[in-house]
Design an enzyme around this catalytic site. Structure first.
Site, short mmCIF file in Angstrom:
data_model
loop_
_atom_site.label_atom_id
_atom_site.label_comp_id
_atom_site.label_asym_id
_atom_site.label_seq_id
_atom_site.Cartn_x
_atom_site.Cartn_y
_atom_site.Cartn_z
N ASP A 51 43.31 35.27 3.47
CA ASP A 51 42.86 34.66 2.22
C ASP A 51 43.63 35.24 1.04
OD1 ASP A 51 40.94 33.10 3.51
OD2 ASP A 51 39.41 34.66 3.36
N TYR A 110 40.43 43.96 11.58
CA TYR A 110 40.14 43.71 10.17
C TYR A 110 39.46 44.95 9.61
CZ TYR A 110 40.99 38.92 11.61
OH TYR A 110 41.56 37.80 12.10
#
Length: 172
Positions: A51, A110
């Site tokens: 993102d 992540y």
């Protein structure tokens, strides 16, 4: 011939990995650099997407090229000279032609970082929380993720993803 690029980037100035018509992206920067240096339009397929504002310490993408071995040996250096300072090429490897950066990836990691105090350094890498945190309770909550494998509820609708199954091996 197919090549894998290993790279990293600070995503603060970008609207994510994927090329967009109305915003600057990591993919656009890297494809433009590759196309210029190889003197042919070159498309990249990445191991995943990010993102806006997200950073990647290690990411992979593949591209196809008929470049000669001399060009291959110098391409990492040339790309690092050509790309902006917030994108770094780590390595370039020739791979089997059917290797795929996205579908052959065996794991993804992540990380989300929290700071509990204000600092003038590295703020784009952390989320600031100015209150007391119960780390033990947070870790207990994170462990619950290990009990699940279907994460369709976190996915976009109408995606090309074939499965929403994910084996989480570590959460803290």
């Amino acid at each position: 011939m197919r090549f894998f690029l290993e790279f990293s980037y600070a995503g603060t100035q970008y609207h994510g990995w994927q090329r967009q018509s109305n915003a600057n992206s990591i993919q656009e920067e890297m494809e433009n650099a590759l196309s210029t240096l190889l003197n042919v339009s070159t498309n990249l397929v990445a191991s995943g997407r990010t993102d806006a504002g997200v950073h990647a310490s290690q990411m992979f993408a593949h591209f196809d090229s008929e470049m000669n071995s001399e060009k291959h040996q110098n391409l990492v250096y040339q790309l690092n000279q050509f790309l902006p300072s917030d994108i770094a090429i780590i390595s370039l490897k020739k791979v089997k032609f059917d290797a795929h950066a996205r579908f052959d990836a065996i794991s993804r990691t992540y990380e989300y970082h929290i700071k509990q105090f204000k600092t003038p350094f590295g703020n784009e890498l952390y989320h600031l929380i100015n209150q007391s945190l119960n780390i033990e309770a947070m870790n207990e909550g994170a462990r619950i993720l290990l009990e699940y494998e279907d994460f369709e509820c976190f996915s976009k609708k109408n995606t090309d993803v074939k499965t929403f199954l994910c084996k989480i091996t570590f959460a803290q």
